[in-house]
Motif scaffolding. Structure first.
Motif, PDB file in Angstrom:
ATOM      1  N   SER A   1      -7.553  -9.454  -6.964  1.00  0.00           N
ATOM      2  CA  SER A   1      -8.284 -10.632  -7.465  1.00  0.00           C
ATOM      3  C   SER A   1      -7.795 -11.984  -6.943  1.00  0.00           C
ATOM      4  O   SER A   1      -8.150 -12.401  -5.856  1.00  0.00           O
ATOM      5  N   SER A   2      -6.952 -12.684  -7.702  1.00  0.00           N
ATOM      6  CA  SER A   2      -6.598 -14.066  -7.373  1.00  0.00           C
ATOM      7  C   SER A   2      -5.491 -14.200  -6.333  1.00  0.00           C
ATOM      8  O   SER A   2      -5.170 -15.304  -5.906  1.00  0.00           O
ATOM      9  N   ARG A   3      -4.908 -13.075  -5.910  1.00  0.00           N
ATOM     10  CA  ARG A   3      -3.873 -13.152  -4.880  1.00  0.00           C
ATOM     11  C   ARG A   3      -4.479 -13.648  -3.571  1.00  0.00           C
ATOM     12  O   ARG A   3      -5.618 -13.362  -3.248  1.00  0.00           O
ATOM     13  N   LEU A   4      -3.693 -14.349  -2.776  1.00  0.00           N
ATOM     14  CA  LEU A   4      -4.163 -14.884  -1.506  1.00  0.00           C
ATOM     15  C   LEU A   4      -4.158 -13.781  -0.456  1.00  0.00           C
ATOM     16  O   LEU A   4      -3.124 -13.183  -0.162  1.00  0.00           O
ATOM     17  N   ALA A   5      -5.330 -13.508   0.110  1.00  0.00           N
ATOM     18  CA  ALA A   5      -5.465 -12.419   1.087  1.00  0.00           C
ATOM     19  C   ALA A   5      -5.277 -12.905   2.513  1.00  0.00           C
ATOM     20  O   ALA A   5      -4.580 -12.268   3.307  1.00  0.00           O
TER      21      ALA A   5
ATOM     22  N   ARG B   1       4.055 -11.917   4.545  1.00  0.00           N
ATOM     23  CA  ARG B   1       3.086 -12.777   5.244  1.00  0.00           C
ATOM     24  C   ARG B   1       3.169 -12.501   6.752  1.00  0.00           C
ATOM     25  O   ARG B   1       3.812 -13.237   7.494  1.00  0.00           O
ATOM     26  N   PRO B   2       2.534 -11.429   7.219  1.00  0.00           N
ATOM     27  CA  PRO B   2       2.559 -11.130   8.653  1.00  0.00           C
ATOM     28  C   PRO B   2       1.659 -12.091   9.414  1.00  0.00           C
ATOM     29  O   PRO B   2       0.604 -12.485   8.925  1.00  0.00           O
ATOM     30  N   ILE B   3       2.064 -12.471  10.619  1.00  0.00           N
ATOM     31  CA  ILE B   3       1.211 -13.294  11.466  1.00  0.00           C
ATOM     32  C   ILE B   3       0.631 -12.399  12.561  1.00  0.00           C
ATOM     33  O   ILE B   3       1.338 -11.551  13.124  1.00  0.00           O
ATOM     34  N   THR B   4      -0.651 -12.552  12.845  1.00  0.00           N
ATOM     35  CA  THR B   4      -1.312 -11.684  13.811  1.00  0.00           C
ATOM     36  C   THR B   4      -0.998 -12.111  15.236  1.00  0.00           C
ATOM     37  O   THR B   4      -1.510 -13.101  15.724  1.00  0.00           O
TER      38      THR B   4
ATOM     39  N   ILE C   1      -2.924  -5.275   9.811  1.00  0.00           N
ATOM     40  CA  ILE C   1      -3.899  -5.748   8.830  1.00  0.00           C
ATOM     41  C   ILE C   1      -4.083  -4.717   7.721  1.00  0.00           C
ATOM     42  O   ILE C   1      -4.028  -5.034   6.529  1.00  0.00           O
ATOM     43  N   ASN C   2      -4.279  -3.446   8.094  1.00  0.00           N
ATOM     44  CA  ASN C   2      -4.516  -2.385   7.110  1.00  0.00           C
ATOM     45  C   ASN C   2      -3.366  -2.229   6.124  1.00  0.00           C
ATOM     46  O   ASN C   2      -3.573  -2.191   4.903  1.00  0.00           O
ATOM     47  N   SER C   3      -2.141  -2.126   6.645  1.00  0.00           N
ATOM     48  CA  SER C   3      -0.992  -1.837   5.783  1.00  0.00           C
ATOM     49  C   SER C   3      -0.661  -2.997   4.856  1.00  0.00           C
ATOM     50  O   SER C   3      -0.157  -2.791   3.740  1.00  0.00           O
ATOM     51  N   HIS C   4      -0.967  -4.216   5.258  1.00  0.00           N
ATOM     52  CA  HIS C   4      -0.686  -5.368   4.404  1.00  0.00           C
ATOM     53  C   HIS C   4      -1.794  -5.609   3.376  1.00  0.00           C
ATOM     54  O   HIS C   4      -1.511  -5.997   2.234  1.00  0.00           O
TER      55      HIS C   4
ATOM     56  N   ALA D   1      -0.726  -8.185   0.331  1.00  0.00           N
ATOM     57  CA  ALA D   1       0.024  -9.241   1.010  1.00  0.00           C
ATOM     58  C   ALA D   1      -0.926 -10.309   1.551  1.00  0.00           C
ATOM     59  O   ALA D   1      -2.149 -10.170   1.476  1.00  0.00           O
ATOM     60  N   THR D   2      -0.374 -11.377   2.108  1.00  0.00           N
ATOM     61  CA  THR D   2      -1.169 -12.475   2.666  1.00  0.00           C
ATOM     62  C   THR D   2      -1.072 -12.455   4.181  1.00  0.00           C
ATOM     63  O   THR D   2       0.021 -12.590   4.743  1.00  0.00           O
ATOM     64  N   ILE D   3      -2.203 -12.289   4.853  1.00  0.00           N
ATOM     65  CA  ILE D   3      -2.229 -12.190   6.303  1.00  0.00           C
ATOM     66  C   ILE D   3      -2.473 -13.568   6.918  1.00  0.00           C
ATOM     67  O   ILE D   3      -3.422 -14.262   6.537  1.00  0.00           O
ATOM     68  N   LEU D   4      -1.615 -13.947   7.844  1.00  0.00           N
ATOM     69  CA  LEU D   4      -1.786 -15.202   8.580  1.00  0.00           C
ATOM     70  C   LEU D   4      -2.584 -14.877   9.837  1.00  0.00           C
ATOM     71  O   LEU D   4      -2.074 -14.264  10.777  1.00  0.00           O
TER      72      LEU D   4
END
Length: 463
Positions: A49-53, A179-182, A195-198, A203-206
């Motif tokens: 829900s409110s978590r930052l994706a 917070r992984p960065i792509t 992307i999938n595992s986070h 977690a929050t993807i950068l």
């Protein structure tokens, strides 16, 4: 971060017995997690829900609730079982499209949005997206031929995707605070697995398409406090030359490497540096045919086993064939390949077992080491390139040619002079790779073996 509790058993002499016992327990618990994920939206994105994706590099922020709404809306527009193409960039639109296809059970082919129009049009003619009906288990198709434009695709199921994401999250101990960065494209299995595992763990993807050669990348990383970075061998070699180990990046705690074999001494240097900084440098091994990952090097043994690919991921198993080929068994093994639209109706050809094409050895502690390749392909900055296909491209200019290579460099031998620029320009255009990936050498004659075939071994020795 400490390794998973059962991993300490992997370093004893009775590794095979202990590993199988703990793997069995792990598979049982993982099946439960995979089933839970299948009951909600893909990766359970509707449960956070409110978590930052996502934080995108244009400043856009999406919560998991907002992401789930976009995915659900797009999924309603898709037809179950009908093939879709997604021309990917590392942006929100591509992520939503990918997740919506999985949610709608509309099999999707992820492709590089920057590919030349001719290559994309050729794939459209072969696979007919929007028309082709697929096998009910098919969820995702990824290219396996690197950048050479081959129509061959790897056929993956939703269970393959979820099983591998669950394993990766387990051994890297990913949680909602990451917070992984792509740094890798999402159409590439390694980049997609991040992307999938986070997402699976809230977690929050950068999300960025910027590269580490751009100042904007580093500004984005620092401003949003990235916790992990991932790259292929060329990435880490170049970052080493850019003095990465002197950079002030306190938020980055984990660095991962896959997509080819990193020079052992460079791997050791990164491992020792990371250890001194309270960080981790995790060496991994995988193939698109296994969704992404098949092994990782446990951190507590990394300094001692720095030349190794480590052990099989949780839930997976390795063995060696009589000829030394590495064999992998696990739920993340794909159904097989497709080379035409009709192949998308095929069922499971692999049955959970993958012949990797890599030759390997195993030490007394159960750690595996890649010793060579069984087939003619090399990895150029993580892109698997078939040397025979590259050779066919060169033959449109001259038929008197042969290609060999090592990771990150393809050498084209020709007998005619004055072709270097023409050949390199064509290969760069057709593959999308930087011209420095190729070199052209003129020789008097192309060596032929007694059987009448090109003597690639002799050419390999010449480089």
């Amino acid at each position: 971060m400490d390794a998973c509790p059962f991993l300490k058993f992997l370093h004893t002499k009775d590794i095979q017995k202990t590993y199988k016992r703990h793997t069995t327990k792990y598979i049982q618990s993982k099946k439960s997690k995979v089933q839970d994920a299948e009951e909600s939206m893909i990766f359970g994105i509707d449960t956070y829900s409110s978590r930052l994706a996502i934080i995108a590099d244009d400043g856009t922020r999406l919560t998991y609730g907002e992401l789930a709404e976009r995915v659900a809306a797009r999924a309603k527009e898709l037809q179950k079982g009908v093939l879709q193409f997604c021309l990917c960039r590392n942006d929100i639109t591509s992520v939503v499209e990918y997740l919506a296809c999985l949610e709608a059970e509309a099999p999707v082919v992820l492709l590089d949005a920057t590919k030349d129009a001719e290559t994309i049009e050729n794939l459209r003619k072969i696979y007919k997206p929007g028309e082709t009906k697929c096998h009910p288990d098919l969820a995702l198709c990824l290219t396996t031929s690197g950048s050479t434009g081959s129509p061959k695709l790897v056929r993956l199921t939703k269970r393959n995707i979820l099983a591998n994401a669950t394993s990766i999250a387990e051994y890297l101990q990913i949680d909602e605070n990451e917070r992984p960065i792509t740094m890798l494209p999402m159409y590439y299995s390694y980049g997609l697995s991040i992307i999938n595992s986070h997402l699976l763990k809230g977690a929050t993807i950068l999300l960025t398409d910027k590269t580490y050669a751009q100042r904007e990348f580093w500004n984005f990383l620092k401003e949003n406090e990235a916790t992990s970075m991932s790259g292929v061998p060329y990435t880490w070699e170049l970052l080493r030359r850019l003095r990465f180990m002197r950079m002030d990046l306190p938020s980055v705690k984990t660095m991962t490497q896959a997509g080819g074999k990193l020079n052992a001494e460079i791997a050791k240097e990164y491992i020792q540096w990371a250890k001194s900084q309270g960080k981790r440098f995790v060496v991994m091994y995988g193939q698109t045919e296994a969704t992404a990952r098949m092994s990782y090097l446990p951190w507590e043994k990394a300094e001692e086993k720095y030349a190794s690919i480590g052990v099989a991921i949780p839930g997976g198993e390795f063995s060696l064939a009589e000829d030394g080929e590495l064999i992998y068994k696990g739920e993340n093994v794909s159904m097989g390949y497709a080379e035409c639209a009709g192949d998308l109706m095929k069922g499971d050809d692999n049955h959970g077992i993958l012949h990797t094409g890599d030759m390997a050895r195993v030490d007394e502690d159960g750690y595996y080491y890649i010793t060579g390749r069984k087939k003619r392909f090399v990895k150029i900055w993580g892109n698997r390139c078939n040397l025979d296909q590259i050779e066919q491209i060169v033959k449109t200019i001259t038929t008197s040619c042969a290609c060999v290579g090592v990771d990150d460099k393809v050498t084209v031998f020709v007998t005619q002079g004055g072709l270097e620029k023409t050949i390199i320009d064509l290969l760069a255009a057709k593959t999308g790779l930087n011209p420095i990936a190729f070199q052209v050498k003129q020789i008097e004659t192309i060596p032929i073996s007694p059987s009448g075939k090109i003597d690639y071994l002799q050419l390999q020795q010449m480089i």
